[in-house]
Scaffold this motif. Structure first.
Motif, short mmCIF file in Angstrom:
data_model
loop_
_atom_site.label_atom_id
_atom_site.label_comp_id
_atom_site.label_asym_id
_atom_site.label_seq_id
_atom_site.Cartn_x
_atom_site.Cartn_y
_atom_site.Cartn_z
N ASP A 75 1.29 -0.76 -0.35
CA ASP A 75 -0.03 0.21 -0.30
C ASP A 75 1.03 1.16 -0.19
O ASP A 75 1.52 1.45 0.84
CB ASP A 75 -0.94 0.05 1.31
N VAL A 76 1.14 2.36 -0.76
CA VAL A 76 2.09 2.44 -1.11
C VAL A 76 1.26 3.99 -0.04
O VAL A 76 2.17 5.07 0.27
CB VAL A 76 1.95 3.25 -2.45
N GLU A 77 0.24 3.97 0.05
CA GLU A 77 0.21 6.06 0.60
C GLU A 77 0.34 5.57 2.49
O GLU A 77 0.98 5.96 2.96
CB GLU A 77 -1.35 5.84 0.36
N ALA A 78 0.34 4.02 2.94
CA ALA A 78 0.37 4.25 4.15
C ALA A 78 2.37 3.55 4.27
O ALA A 78 2.11 4.17 5.28
CB ALA A 78 -0.04 2.46 4.42
N ALA A 79 2.16 3.31 3.24
CA ALA A 79 3.75 3.27 2.87
C ALA A 79 4.23 4.63 3.61
O ALA A 79 5.13 5.13 4.09
CB ALA A 79 4.86 2.57 2.10
N ARG A 80 4.07 5.59 2.93
CA ARG A 80 4.15 7.40 2.61
C ARG A 80 3.96 7.08 3.88
O ARG A 80 4.75 8.28 4.22
CB ARG A 80 3.65 7.87 1.59
#
Length: 148
Positions: A75-80
């Protein structure tokens, strides 16, 4: 023939500063041996089989000269959000219009997630303290033949 990518030598100016940065992100310290020009530090991102290696005499590459290092995330948003919580300056989430990988110079970046949140095509980027460039790449469904 059995081959695995085990580690990448990361060119940094200050091994201790780089080690502090990466361990603050939750990367595991595998080794910190030697002193001075003979010091070698190996760190591994969570759930990764590939590590980074830091050391003042491991490469002739200039500190901060690597770009296009990829960290695959679910999940790119969560990792960001998590990286920002660790004090890292992370780009907004983006995709490349028409698909494909981002270019190092930032051209062709389109704000937001990839259409239909297509696996492999949503990204965010950040640099380490030396300027080595990393991309977060969202992968939710692997291509055939690829292992998790």
């Amino acid at each position: 023939m059995d081959m695995r990518l085990e580690f990448i030598v990361l060119p940094v100016a200050d091994v201790s500063r780089a080690k502090a940065f990466y361990t603050s992100l939750g990367w595991r310290e595998d080794a910190d041996i030697g002193e001075g020009d003979a010091r070698v530090v190996q760190l591994t991102p969570p759930r990764s089989d590939c590590s980074i290696m830091l050391g003042p005499s491991l490469t002739s590459a200039a500190p901060g000269s690597l770009d296009g290092l990829y960290l695959v995330v679910n999940d790119v948003e969560a990792a960001r959000t998590e990286l920002i919580g660790h004090g890292v300056d992370v780009s907004e989430v983006f995709h490349v219009a028409g698909g494909g990988l981002p270019l190092a110079n930032g051209q062709k970046r389109t704000p937001g997630l990839a259409p239909k949140r297509a696996s492999y095509f949503s990204f965010a980027s950040f640099n380490d303290p030396d300027g080595n460039g990393w991309y977060l790449q969202e992968v939710t469904t692997r291509l055939p033949g690829r292992l998790w």
